[in-house]
Design a protein around this motif. Structure first.
Motif, PDB file in Angstrom:
ATOM      1  N   THR A 132       0.930  -1.151  -0.041  1.00  0.00           N
ATOM      2  CA  THR A 132      -0.150   0.086   0.105  1.00  0.00           C
ATOM      3  C   THR A 132       0.924   1.184   0.066  1.00  0.00           C
ATOM      4  O   THR A 132       2.076   1.075   0.255  1.00  0.00           O
ATOM      5  CB  THR A 132      -1.124   0.022   1.388  1.00  0.00           C
ATOM      6  OG1 THR A 132      -0.029   0.309   2.455  1.00  0.00           O
ATOM      7  CG2 THR A 132      -1.992  -1.332   1.248  1.00  0.00           C
ATOM      8  N   GLN A 133       0.472   2.291  -0.234  1.00  0.00           N
ATOM      9  CA  GLN A 133       0.959   3.709  -0.423  1.00  0.00           C
ATOM     10  C   GLN A 133       1.498   4.019   1.041  1.00  0.00           C
ATOM     11  O   GLN A 133       2.630   4.875   1.097  1.00  0.00           O
ATOM     12  CB  GLN A 133      -0.027   4.780  -0.923  1.00  0.00           C
ATOM     13  CG  GLN A 133      -1.253   4.953   0.140  1.00  0.00           C
ATOM     14  CD  GLN A 133      -2.020   6.070  -0.348  1.00  0.00           C
ATOM     15  OE1 GLN A 133      -1.488   7.179  -0.654  1.00  0.00           O
ATOM     16  NE2 GLN A 133      -3.009   5.744  -0.486  1.00  0.00           N
ATOM     17  N   ASP A 134       1.058   3.657   2.049  1.00  0.00           N
ATOM     18  CA  ASP A 134       1.519   3.824   3.349  1.00  0.00           C
ATOM     19  C   ASP A 134       3.073   3.606   3.531  1.00  0.00           C
ATOM     20  O   ASP A 134       3.902   3.971   4.160  1.00  0.00           O
ATOM     21  CB  ASP A 134       0.815   3.165   4.549  1.00  0.00           C
ATOM     22  CG  ASP A 134      -0.410   3.720   4.671  1.00  0.00           C
ATOM     23  OD1 ASP A 134      -0.923   4.952   3.974  1.00  0.00           O
ATOM     24  OD2 ASP A 134      -1.289   3.244   5.224  1.00  0.00           O
ATOM     25  N   TYR A 135       3.297   2.318   2.814  1.00  0.00           N
ATOM     26  CA  TYR A 135       4.818   1.893   2.896  1.00  0.00           C
ATOM     27  C   TYR A 135       5.825   2.860   2.223  1.00  0.00           C
ATOM     28  O   TYR A 135       6.908   2.918   2.552  1.00  0.00           O
ATOM     29  CB  TYR A 135       4.769   0.598   1.875  1.00  0.00           C
ATOM     30  CG  TYR A 135       6.281  -0.212   2.034  1.00  0.00           C
ATOM     31  CD1 TYR A 135       6.613  -0.833   3.044  1.00  0.00           C
ATOM     32  CD2 TYR A 135       7.122  -0.140   0.955  1.00  0.00           C
ATOM     33  CE1 TYR A 135       7.887  -1.630   2.880  1.00  0.00           C
ATOM     34  CE2 TYR A 135       8.186  -0.754   0.761  1.00  0.00           C
ATOM     35  CZ  TYR A 135       8.639  -1.431   1.852  1.00  0.00           C
ATOM     36  OH  TYR A 135       9.892  -1.871   1.886  1.00  0.00           O
ATOM     37  N   ASP A 151      -3.233   4.059  -3.936  1.00  0.00           N
ATOM     38  CA  ASP A 151      -3.336   2.517  -3.919  1.00  0.00           C
ATOM     39  C   ASP A 151      -4.036   2.253  -4.963  1.00  0.00           C
ATOM     40  O   ASP A 151      -5.265   2.618  -5.481  1.00  0.00           O
ATOM     41  CB  ASP A 151      -4.052   2.014  -2.806  1.00  0.00           C
ATOM     42  CG  ASP A 151      -3.404   2.510  -1.176  1.00  0.00           C
ATOM     43  OD1 ASP A 151      -2.352   1.871  -1.345  1.00  0.00           O
ATOM     44  OD2 ASP A 151      -4.035   2.963  -0.421  1.00  0.00           O
ATOM     45  N   THR A 166      -7.019  -2.375  -3.152  1.00  0.00           N
ATOM     46  CA  THR A 166      -5.847  -2.436  -2.373  1.00  0.00           C
ATOM     47  C   THR A 166      -6.068  -1.245  -1.327  1.00  0.00           C
ATOM     48  O   THR A 166      -6.468  -0.287  -1.741  1.00  0.00           O
ATOM     49  CB  THR A 166      -4.634  -2.721  -2.929  1.00  0.00           C
ATOM     50  OG1 THR A 166      -4.371  -1.480  -3.506  1.00  0.00           O
ATOM     51  CG2 THR A 166      -4.649  -3.973  -3.900  1.00  0.00           C
ATOM     52  N   GLY A 167      -5.541  -1.402  -0.171  1.00  0.00           N
ATOM     53  CA  GLY A 167      -5.114  -0.230   0.755  1.00  0.00           C
ATOM     54  C   GLY A 167      -6.331   0.549   0.776  1.00  0.00           C
ATOM     55  O   GLY A 167      -7.540   0.106   1.061  1.00  0.00           O
ATOM     56  N   ARG A 168      -6.264   1.794   0.818  1.00  0.00           N
ATOM     57  CA  ARG A 168      -7.491   2.860   1.110  1.00  0.00           C
ATOM     58  C   ARG A 168      -8.266   2.709  -0.290  1.00  0.00           C
ATOM     59  O   ARG A 168      -9.341   3.332  -0.122  1.00  0.00           O
ATOM     60  CB  ARG A 168      -7.028   4.195   1.411  1.00  0.00           C
ATOM     61  CG  ARG A 168      -6.331   4.362   2.655  1.00  0.00           C
ATOM     62  CD  ARG A 168      -5.767   5.706   3.115  1.00  0.00           C
ATOM     63  NE  ARG A 168      -4.558   5.603   2.883  1.00  0.00           N
ATOM     64  CZ  ARG A 168      -3.758   6.702   2.813  1.00  0.00           C
ATOM     65  NH1 ARG A 168      -4.347   8.062   2.982  1.00  0.00           N
ATOM     66  NH2 ARG A 168      -2.282   6.586   3.006  1.00  0.00           N
ATOM     67  N   ARG A 225      -9.642  -0.155  -1.240  1.00  0.00           N
ATOM     68  CA  ARG A 225     -10.202  -1.230  -1.276  1.00  0.00           C
ATOM     69  C   ARG A 225     -11.555  -1.110  -0.765  1.00  0.00           C
ATOM     70  O   ARG A 225     -12.069  -0.214   0.037  1.00  0.00           O
ATOM     71  CB  ARG A 225      -9.573  -2.074   0.169  1.00  0.00           C
ATOM     72  CG  ARG A 225     -10.333  -3.272   0.352  1.00  0.00           C
ATOM     73  CD  ARG A 225      -9.469  -4.277   1.270  1.00  0.00           C
ATOM     74  NE  ARG A 225     -10.099  -5.212   1.838  1.00  0.00           N
ATOM     75  CZ  ARG A 225      -9.489  -6.495   2.268  1.00  0.00           C
ATOM     76  NH1 ARG A 225      -8.244  -6.517   2.617  1.00  0.00           N
ATOM     77  NH2 ARG A 225     -10.313  -7.349   2.592  1.00  0.00           N
ATOM     78  N   GLU A 267      -0.403  -7.443   1.537  1.00  0.00           N
ATOM     79  CA  GLU A 267      -1.860  -7.312   1.642  1.00  0.00           C
ATOM     80  C   GLU A 267      -2.576  -8.033   0.817  1.00  0.00           C
ATOM     81  O   GLU A 267      -2.307  -8.967  -0.127  1.00  0.00           O
ATOM     82  CB  GLU A 267      -2.015  -5.761   0.748  1.00  0.00           C
ATOM     83  CG  GLU A 267      -1.580  -4.502   1.537  1.00  0.00           C
ATOM     84  CD  GLU A 267      -2.237  -4.427   3.101  1.00  0.00           C
ATOM     85  OE1 GLU A 267      -3.355  -4.285   3.087  1.00  0.00           O
ATOM     86  OE2 GLU A 267      -1.514  -4.311   3.988  1.00  0.00           O
TER      87      GLU A 267
END
Length: 291
Positions: free
Chosen positions: A31-34, A53, A57-59, A61, A169
């Motif tokens: 995810t983009q948080d990474y 994302d 996936t991620g936000r 999703r 994820e």
């Protein structure tokens, strides 16, 4: 922003006097948080940065992945195009650059939206045929995961439950099965006639920096060669980095965007992007604020 009817959630760092806008395309099941630490660092060096994302996936999703229709082709043709278009509209006076990690690098090579970019960086991107994975144990592990376990779990759950088994994820079923199918082909997605990957990559004509790492069993020189050889009209600069010689204990496939690489490796990517931004037209003042 939206990719067709699918909303995509993004984060944006903006700075006054930005040299360019950098779009960061993530890896599979990441995810983009990474990438937040790297994005903030890059912004501090004079770039607007957009992370996001992929659908499913991620936000980005949905409430449930069971029955959610998405594929890697949707990521490349829909999501990458939507984010690139949005970034261009948001910062129309600035050059657009991109950094792609793994499948994010594939996106730079395959997406029609790459015509909007002035340059791009491919980090640990390769043609992911399982036959090219370095090391017998890792090759067998990858084949079991993608050809046996993934189809079974997708059938049971209706999606790939990566979080439950410690493999990143969760992924939509269609994404996982398309990816698994490509890995079984001798030349990865270049052997998928529906994708027409060789023709797509041949139309890319921008400067590209391709970063690989000696300790990456997946994006090893053979697998990177298989990918990069189709970028016949791009101005490709290859750099294969020995992590220990650079002062980093390990990088592998996922480590470049971790803080341990900040001092030794991140500056060379930022320096290259600055050169491309200057060649694309220099800096212009942009307002500082939220997207």
């Amino acid at each position: 922003m939206e990719a067709g009817p699918v909303p995509l959630l993004a984060s944006c760092w903006t700075v006054p006097g930005a040299a360019a806008t950098v779009i960061l395309h993530p890896a599979t099941a990441v995810t983009q948080d990474y990438y937040a630490s790297f994005a903030a660092w890059l912004a501090a060096r004079g770039f607007n940065v957009v992370t996001y994302d992929y659908r499913g996936t991620g936000r980005s999703r949905p409430a449930s992945l069971r029955g959610f229709d998405a594929s890697m082709t949707d990521w490349i043709d829909g999501d990458v195009a939507a984010v690139t278009r949005w970034a261009g509209h948001r910062f129309p006076a600035l050059p657009l650059l991109a950094v792609g990690h793994s499948v994010g690098g594939h996106a730079i090579g395959l997406s029609a939206a790459t015509t909007r970019l002035r340059a791009g960086v491919l980090v640990a991107s390769h043609a992911g045929a399982s036959s090219t994975v370095r090391g017998l144990a890792e090759r067998l592990r990858v084949r079991f995961l993608l050809r046996v376990l993934a189809p079974l779990l997708c059938a049971l759950f209706g999606y790939m439950p990566g979080r439950r088994i410690g493999l990143g994820e969760d992924l939509p079923r269609g994404v996982m099965l398309q990816w698994a199918g490509w890995t079984a082909l001798p030349r990865y997605f270049f052997d998928d006639p529906a994708l027409d990957a060789a023709r797509r990559m041949a139309r890319v004509g921008i400067p590209l920096l391709v970063l690989g790492f000696d300790d990456d069993p997946w994006a090893n020189p053979v697998a990177v060669d298989m990918l990069v050889s189709h970028l016949v009209n791009a101005q490709v600069e290859r750099r294969t980095i020995d992590p220990r010689a650079a002062g980093v204990p390990a990088v592998g496939h996922m480590g470049f965007f971790r803080r341990r690489c900040e001092a030794a490796l991140w500056p060379q990517l930022a320096d290259w992007l600055h050169v491309q931004a200057r060649q694309a037209g220099g800096q212009q003042e942009v307002a500082h604020g939220a997207c």
